[in-house]
Design an enzyme around this catalytic site. Structure first.
Site, PDB file in Angstrom:
ATOM      1  N   CYS A 164      17.138  63.377  19.186  1.00 20.05           N
ATOM      2  CA  CYS A 164      18.201  62.192  19.795  1.00 20.05           C
ATOM      3  C   CYS A 164      16.936  61.248  19.548  1.00 20.05           C
ATOM      4  CB  CYS A 164      19.010  62.407  20.896  1.00 20.05           C
ATOM      5  SG  CYS A 164      20.167  63.476  20.143  1.00 20.05           S
TER       6      CYS A 164
ATOM      7  N   ASP B  31      18.504  72.323  16.717  1.00 16.46           N
ATOM      8  CA  ASP B  31      18.589  71.429  18.063  1.00 16.46           C
ATOM      9  C   ASP B  31      17.062  71.286  18.726  1.00 16.46           C
ATOM     10  OD1 ASP B  31      20.714  70.018  16.093  1.00 16.46           O
ATOM     11  OD2 ASP B  31      22.299  70.576  17.580  1.00 16.46           O
TER      12      ASP B  31
ATOM     13  N   HIS C  70      27.454  56.213  19.375  1.00 18.45           N
ATOM     14  CA  HIS C  70      27.795  55.998  20.571  1.00 18.45           C
ATOM     15  C   HIS C  70      29.702  54.855  21.003  1.00 18.45           C
ATOM     16  CE1 HIS C  70      23.649  57.505  20.894  1.00 18.45           C
ATOM     17  NE2 HIS C  70      23.941  58.090  22.252  1.00 18.45           N
TER      18      HIS C  70
HETATM   19  N1  GLN Z   1      24.198  69.502  17.203  1.00 17.72           N
HETATM   20  C1  GLN Z   1      24.905  69.164  17.945  1.00 17.72           C
HETATM   21  C2  GLN Z   1      26.254  67.802  17.956  1.00 17.72           C
HETATM   22  O1  GLN Z   1      26.109  67.783  17.170  1.00 17.72           O
HETATM   23  C3  GLN Z   1      23.652  68.171  18.023  1.00 17.72           C
HETATM   24  C4  GLN Z   1      24.044  67.291  19.918  1.00 17.72           C
HETATM   25  C5  GLN Z   1      22.737  66.360  20.410  1.00 17.72           C
HETATM   26  O2  GLN Z   1      21.455  66.439  20.099  1.00 17.72           O
HETATM   27  N2  GLN Z   1      23.403  66.233  20.950  1.00 17.72           N
HETATM   28  O3  GLN Z   1      26.877  68.113  18.962  1.00 17.72           O
HETATM   29 ZN    ZN Z   2      21.611  64.017  19.178  1.00 18.82          ZN
END
Ligand code: GLN
Ligand code: ZN
Length: 764
Positions: A653, A609, A704
């Site tokens: 994100c 990530d 969200h």
């Molecule tokens: N792998 C993380 C999750 O699924 C990614 C979170 C993020 O990108 N903020 O929570």
């Molecule tokens: Zn994310």
């Protein structure tokens, strides 16, 4: 006499009292009188703390319910139609409604909250003011004046702090039909409000006001630069001394502009941009106060007082009384009080300073030029010298092995063995996935059972064995559900992780943790970033056993899940004695070992990530390329230890990709999953235009909200994606992790998502 002042103090309280009180108020457990009492208590305490530390001029206006920019919107009457109270006069209820939205089932119908976004390059988030072309401004909120009166009643000498008119307008957004309208045109309407505010402050007996104009450290369009002079010329009339505060960077080409504004003083950030000194001395008119930001308001390290004193001493010899000493920026971005950390290792604690201690450092620096021979000054300088020396030589920080390994890194280490086209061919054979493969981003709902188990384990109330059993059962549950849903690439669900950075930081050498080092992220939300204090390394595998267990439960592909080096760095307090680049590369090597170990454990897909990759961009465009180069290279260093057959995913994100797409491509992840559903797949435009070659999973639903989108909606979004990206390179997944969701809506949404993928396959 040089004067010590502070640009702002954290408002949350050393025990996060503000968070707790606001949340209690929202739940109806605390009434408005009680809430206001907590605010008053905090302000009184914070003024006293700063005064006791030796600060001469105390800030007022740094306290805010929820957010300081929001307080300005109320002050100016910038209240979107949907929140406008019938009585005309905004209340605390109005303020919190603007911040948090109002759900549809209340009396007055629903209203969505104002947008929130990052405050410059910090991890603080403010509420974006909403303007309309016919925007009117009217003084609508008395908080600043009330707090000035409150401070005066306590016998304090204060300096109110306001966000300047240009920065305030810059931060806002035009809404509604604003075609062809420039928000800068609102300036003439806004300025009289500043006049009125200053007038009121004069009546209250205030001598100085601090006007924050941090946009002066950005690349500003010419019309905005021009507007500065116009604005401050027109504000000249009020007989109130004005200090313009700039921070988070250097003024650069705006230096002459800032130095010559018709005001009485200028604050500059010498922590972020030390090169501004001594240039500034030649540019500053002889009547003006110069405030030097010497103590870092954005980090947790003790100031090197001797080094700072070399500058302050020189400035004092040139400026005398016109020299003020300050933190670099508001202390909002520092934790509150190091004294709370009773349990911290004494040596490490000796290296740190939080907001309270930073005030003492500022005061000491002023004192050091005013009374160089005072015994306290000598003592403090000697102590600072000892701290710097102990850190510079400490074997806890400097690890020859880590440094040697980094020095030995070759260019080929950040290069996958074969180009993407060859890798993907091999991966397709090994993974045998259908077209439009489905997956999720990593986390599944963090239920209260999970949190309780983790807490109990941390407190020693649950044995390691029982904790492992509890987590295994969560993993089993997640795997069963995913198999039942028919997802293609499974995840273990991240039940064992409290936070995507802290979880890894806790297992790396070179990180330290505080118990009370909270800083406000937004509203009532606080974060407690881990602190990088030394060279970073991985003593042992961090995630392998969990993922191996998860893989053992299924014949499907299980995806390993890691947080990338850039995100680890961006969401921690970094070291100041080595560059961010070096820290990112050390993290990359530590994580690379984990990637390789996962592969050795039979894991065929590994996601790294990088949620903070885009947000790490420097404020100035001229610095972008350098950042992007090392950020990209760190990711690749982390990801490139594996065979071609192993598929590397990354996830980002909500980001704007247009201006960084080249670097995203240079990261060379086999698959990138991104948040796109709210942009209606618009974000894919950047990938299309660049002819991004690797695979992409554009998020098909917003995580969200608990809303469950139907299959048709997701199919429609994917059809849009297919118009931009060839179908054989597309994945189907949600926007982000599901940890904040509940299981019922998660399952329902994923059922529809899998159905959407099946339908898309039929259309091929
Ligand atoms: N792998 C993380 C999750 O699924 C990614 C979170 C993020 O990108 N903020 O929570
Ligand atoms: Zn994310």
């Amino acid at each position: 006499m040089a004067l010590a002042h502070s640009l702002g103090f954290p408002r949350i309280g050393r025990d996060r009292e503000l968070k707790k009180a606001q949340e209690a108020f929202w739940k109806g457990e605390l009434d408005e009188t009680g809430l206001r009492a907590v605010g008053r208590e905090l302000r009184a305490r914070h003024w006293q703390v700063q005064k006791d530390a030796g600060i001469d001029l105390l800030p007022v206006g740094d306290f805010a319910w929820y957010d300081g920019v929001l307080a300005h919107s109320l002050t100016f009457g910038v209240i979107p139609e949907r929140f406008r109270p019938a009585s005309g006069k905004p209340t605390l209820e109005t303020l919190f409604a603007m911040a948090r939205g109002v759900s549809g089932d209340t009396c007055c119908g629903g209203a969505h909250a104002q947008e929130m976004t990052k405050w410059f390059d910090t991890n603080y988030h403010y509420l974006v003011p909403e303007f309309t072309p016919d925007q009117q401004f009217a003084l609508s909120w008395e908080q600043l004046f009330e707090e000035v009166a409150e401070a005066h009643a306590l016998g304090h000498t204060v300096k109110p702090v306001v966000i300047g008119p240009l920065t305030y307008l810059w931060l806002g957004k035009l809404k509604g039909d604003a075609q062809g309208f420039d928000k800068l045109d609102l300036l003439e309407r806004l300025l009289p409000l500043y006049g009125q505010i200053f007038q009121r402050l004069v009546e209250q007996g205030v001598e100085w006001v601090q006007i924050d104009e941090p946009i002066l450290v950005l690349d500003l369009p010419q019309d905005w630069k021009n507007a500065f002079e116009r604005a401050y010329n027109s504000l000249q009339r009020e007989p109130l001394k004005k200090l313009i505060a700039t921070y988070f960077g250097g003024l650069e080409e705006n230096l002459g502009l800032a130095a010559n504004l018709p005001v009485d003083g200028l604050h500059i950030d010498l922590v972020r941009a030390p090169e501004q000194y001594p240039t500034i001395l030649d540019r500053l008119p002889a009547y003006k106060v110069l405030s030097l930001g010497m103590v870092n308001g954005r980090n947790v390290w003790r100031c090197d007082l001797e080094k700072a004193l070399a500058v302050i001493g020189h400035a004092h010899s040139r400026l005398g009384e016109r020299l003020w000493v300050a933190p670099s920026c508001s202390l909002l971005h520092s934790p509150v009080d190091l004294e709370r950390e009773e349990g911290l290792d004494a040596e490490l604690k000796g290296w740190l300073a939080f907001a309270t201690q930073k005030c003492a450092e500022v005061a000491l620096l002023a004192r050091a030029v005013n009374q160089p021979d005072a015994p306290e000054v000598r003592k403090a300088l000697a102590e600072s010298r000892a701290v710097q020396a102990s850190r510079a030589a400490s074997p806890r920080i400097h690890k020859p092995q880590v440094q040697a390994r980094l020095a030995a890194v070759k260019a080929s280490d950040s290069q996958r063995r074969s180009p993407f086209a060859q890798r993907i061919a091999r991966q397709r054979i090994g993974l045998a996935l259908p077209p439009f493969p489905t997956t999720t981003i990593g986390s599944f709902p963090q239920t209260s059972a999970i949190r309780l188990a983790r807490q109990a384990f941390k407190q020693g109330k649950l044995s390691p064995g029982d904790y492992t059993d509890a987590m295994h059962s969560e993993i089993r549950h997640a795997v069963e559900i995913q198999e039942r849903l028919g997802l293609d690439v499974l995840v273990h669900g991240e039940a064992e992780r409290n936070d995507m950075v802290e979880y890894f930081a806790e297992q790396l050498d070179g990180y330290l943790f505080t118990r009370f080092g909270w800083v406000q992220s937004y509203g009532s939300r606080c974060v407690k970033p881990a602190i990088i204090y030394g060279d970073l390394s991985r003593p042992k595998a961090m995630t392998v056993e969990w993922i191996r267990y998860a893989q053992s439960l299924t014949g499907k592909v299980m995806k390993g899940m890691l947080t990338g080096p850039v995100t680890m760095l961006m969401w921690s307090f970094p070291r100041e004695d080595v560059s961010r680049e070096v820290q990112a590369r050390q993290l990359a090597l530590a994580l690379r070992d984990e990637v390789v170990d996962l592969e050795a454990a039979g894991i065929k897909v590994i996601q790294i990530d990088e949620a903070a990759f885009r947000e790490g961009l420097p404020l100035r465009q001229a610095e972008w390329q350098h950042y992007l180069d090392w950020a990209t290279e760190s990711f690749r260093l982390c990801a490139s230890g594996v065979r071609d057959e192993t598929q590397i995913h990354t996830h980002m994100c909500y980001s704007e990709f247009n201006d960084v797409i080249e670097s995203i491509a240079a990261m060379d992840a086999d698959v990138i999953t991104i948040e796109t559903s709210r942009s209606d797949m618009e974000l894919l435009q950047a990938f299309e235009a660049f002819e991004y070659p690797n695979e992409i999973g554009p998020g098909v639903y917003d995580i969200h909200s608990p809303r469950v989108p139907d299959t048709a909606e997701m199919v429609k979004l994917m059809r849009k994606a297919v118009q931009r990206i060839p179908a054989e390179r597309l994945w189907v997944n949600p926007d982000c992790g599901l940890k904040t969701r509940g299981w019922p809506e998660t399952e329902a949404a994923l059922v529809n998502m899998v159905a959407a993928a099946r339908q898309l396959r039929k259309e091929l």
